[in-house]
Design a protein around this motif. Sequence first.
Motif, PDB file in Angstrom:
ATOM      1  N   TRP A 189      77.767  57.252 100.272  1.00  0.00           N
ATOM      2  CA  TRP A 189      77.470  58.583  99.738  1.00  0.00           C
ATOM      3  C   TRP A 189      76.800  59.409 100.836  1.00  0.00           C
ATOM      4  O   TRP A 189      75.575  59.444 100.929  1.00  0.00           O
ATOM      5  N   PRO A 190      77.574  60.096 101.679  1.00  0.00           N
ATOM      6  CA  PRO A 190      76.989  60.846 102.801  1.00  0.00           C
ATOM      7  C   PRO A 190      76.007  61.941 102.368  1.00  0.00           C
ATOM      8  O   PRO A 190      75.120  62.307 103.129  1.00  0.00           O
ATOM      9  N   GLN A 191      76.125  62.460 101.153  1.00  0.00           N
ATOM     10  CA  GLN A 191      75.212  63.511 100.692  1.00  0.00           C
ATOM     11  C   GLN A 191      73.784  62.996 100.525  1.00  0.00           C
ATOM     12  O   GLN A 191      72.856  63.784 100.400  1.00  0.00           O
ATOM     13  N   LEU A 192      73.573  61.696 100.566  1.00  0.00           N
ATOM     14  CA  LEU A 192      72.220  61.149 100.463  1.00  0.00           C
ATOM     15  C   LEU A 192      71.416  61.351 101.744  1.00  0.00           C
ATOM     16  O   LEU A 192      70.207  61.128 101.744  1.00  0.00           O
ATOM     17  N   ALA A 193      72.069  61.806 102.810  1.00  0.00           N
ATOM     18  CA  ALA A 193      71.337  62.100 104.044  1.00  0.00           C
ATOM     19  C   ALA A 193      70.345  63.235 103.815  1.00  0.00           C
ATOM     20  O   ALA A 193      69.352  63.350 104.536  1.00  0.00           O
ATOM     21  N   GLU A 194      70.586  64.057 102.811  1.00  0.00           N
ATOM     22  CA  GLU A 194      69.698  65.176 102.483  1.00  0.00           C
ATOM     23  C   GLU A 194      68.485  64.733 101.661  1.00  0.00           C
ATOM     24  O   GLU A 194      67.552  65.498 101.484  1.00  0.00           O
ATOM     25  N   VAL A 195      68.505  63.537 101.126  1.00  0.00           N
ATOM     26  CA  VAL A 195      67.467  63.054 100.213  1.00  0.00           C
ATOM     27  C   VAL A 195      66.375  62.340 101.010  1.00  0.00           C
ATOM     28  O   VAL A 195      66.668  61.583 101.934  1.00  0.00           O
ATOM     29  N   ASP A 196      65.118  62.593 100.643  1.00  0.00           N
ATOM     30  CA  ASP A 196      63.992  61.879 101.246  1.00  0.00           C
ATOM     31  C   ASP A 196      63.718  60.623 100.429  1.00  0.00           C
ATOM     32  O   ASP A 196      63.564  60.699  99.213  1.00  0.00           O
ATOM     33  N   PHE A 197      63.647  59.487 101.090  1.00  0.00           N
ATOM     34  CA  PHE A 197      63.284  58.234 100.443  1.00  0.00           C
ATOM     35  C   PHE A 197      61.861  57.910 100.859  1.00  0.00           C
ATOM     36  O   PHE A 197      61.565  57.811 102.049  1.00  0.00           O
ATOM     37  N   VAL A 198      60.977  57.734  99.878  1.00  0.00           N
ATOM     38  CA  VAL A 198      59.551  57.579 100.127  1.00  0.00           C
ATOM     39  C   VAL A 198      59.062  56.296  99.470  1.00  0.00           C
ATOM     40  O   VAL A 198      59.506  55.945  98.377  1.00  0.00           O
ATOM     41  N   VAL A 199      58.132  55.611 100.132  1.00  0.00           N
ATOM     42  CA  VAL A 199      57.481  54.436  99.556  1.00  0.00           C
ATOM     43  C   VAL A 199      56.028  54.795  99.284  1.00  0.00           C
ATOM     44  O   VAL A 199      55.340  55.308 100.160  1.00  0.00           O
ATOM     45  N   GLN A 200      55.589  54.549  98.061  1.00  0.00           N
ATOM     46  CA  GLN A 200      54.181  54.693  97.709  1.00  0.00           C
ATOM     47  C   GLN A 200      53.694  53.346  97.200  1.00  0.00           C
ATOM     48  O   GLN A 200      54.461  52.575  96.639  1.00  0.00           O
ATOM     49  N   ASP A 201      52.404  53.086  97.383  1.00  0.00           N
ATOM     50  CA  ASP A 201      51.866  51.801  96.957  1.00  0.00           C
ATOM     51  C   ASP A 201      51.923  51.628  95.447  1.00  0.00           C
ATOM     52  O   ASP A 201      52.413  50.615  94.954  1.00  0.00           O
ATOM     53  N   VAL A 202      51.386  52.576  94.719  1.00  0.00           N
ATOM     54  CA  VAL A 202      51.358  52.502  93.254  1.00  0.00           C
ATOM     55  C   VAL A 202      51.675  53.871  92.683  1.00  0.00           C
ATOM     56  O   VAL A 202      51.457  54.892  93.331  1.00  0.00           O
ATOM     57  N   PRO A 203      52.180  53.900  91.458  1.00  0.00           N
ATOM     58  CA  PRO A 203      52.428  55.204  90.843  1.00  0.00           C
ATOM     59  C   PRO A 203      51.117  55.906  90.529  1.00  0.00           C
ATOM     60  O   PRO A 203      50.118  55.259  90.205  1.00  0.00           O
ATOM     61  N   GLY A 204      51.147  57.211  90.634  1.00  0.00           N
ATOM     62  CA  GLY A 204      49.983  57.993  90.232  1.00  0.00           C
ATOM     63  C   GLY A 204      49.934  58.042  88.720  1.00  0.00           C
ATOM     64  O   GLY A 204      50.704  57.394  88.017  1.00  0.00           O
ATOM     65  N   ARG A 205      49.047  58.806  88.192  1.00  0.00           N
ATOM     66  CA  ARG A 205      48.925  58.938  86.748  1.00  0.00           C
ATOM     67  C   ARG A 205      50.169  59.619  86.208  1.00  0.00           C
ATOM     68  O   ARG A 205      50.403  60.794  86.465  1.00  0.00           O
ATOM     69  N   PRO A 206      51.001  58.896  85.464  1.00  0.00           N
ATOM     70  CA  PRO A 206      52.240  59.496  84.969  1.00  0.00           C
ATOM     71  C   PRO A 206      51.956  60.536  83.890  1.00  0.00           C
ATOM     72  O   PRO A 206      50.977  60.450  83.163  1.00  0.00           O
ATOM     73  N   ASP A 207      52.838  61.517  83.814  1.00  0.00           N
ATOM     74  CA  ASP A 207      52.692  62.568  82.803  1.00  0.00           C
ATOM     75  C   ASP A 207      52.803  61.996  81.400  1.00  0.00           C
ATOM     76  O   ASP A 207      52.210  62.521  80.455  1.00  0.00           O
ATOM     77  N   ALA A 208      53.550  60.912  81.256  1.00  0.00           N
ATOM     78  CA  ALA A 208      53.771  60.336  79.929  1.00  0.00           C
ATOM     79  C   ALA A 208      52.622  59.436  79.482  1.00  0.00           C
ATOM     80  O   ALA A 208      52.675  58.861  78.404  1.00  0.00           O
TER      81      ALA A 208
END
Length: 151
Positions: A57-76
Amino acid sequence: MDTPTPPQPTQRQRRRDRHGRGMRGPIAPPQVPLALSRADAFDDLVRDATERLERRWPQLAEVDFVVQDVPGRPDAELADGALPEDGVPLGRLVEGRKGSPPRIVVYRRPVEIRSKSREDRALLVHDVIVEQVAELLGLSPENVDPRYGED
């Protein structure tokens, strides 16, 4: 009268070779996996899974892939601090806004806790990224990658 002269301070050279054992060095050379931290090894897994999908999927070159340690406080999250029914997320998609591309976030610690070995972790990272890409593209995960869900 003769005044005694104070002793001149001597400059001591600091050496790391205190007991004649040689200079200290790294425990392992940089090319050995031991030299990688867990976070660096996890980043490599995300990078491998991302590169595999970007070839298809070449269009994924536009997407930023990020690693975070833990999720922040979810809205839900509920007011009393309870988690939503589906538990702790392993990743999420952040839609792109004006001037910023979409981001796919993978949470390192929840993925590490749910996997027993490096191979399990690699499969789980791949599945999480495929699910988020499928959501981004509006496809099913099996259409994004036929290897989705394989053990």
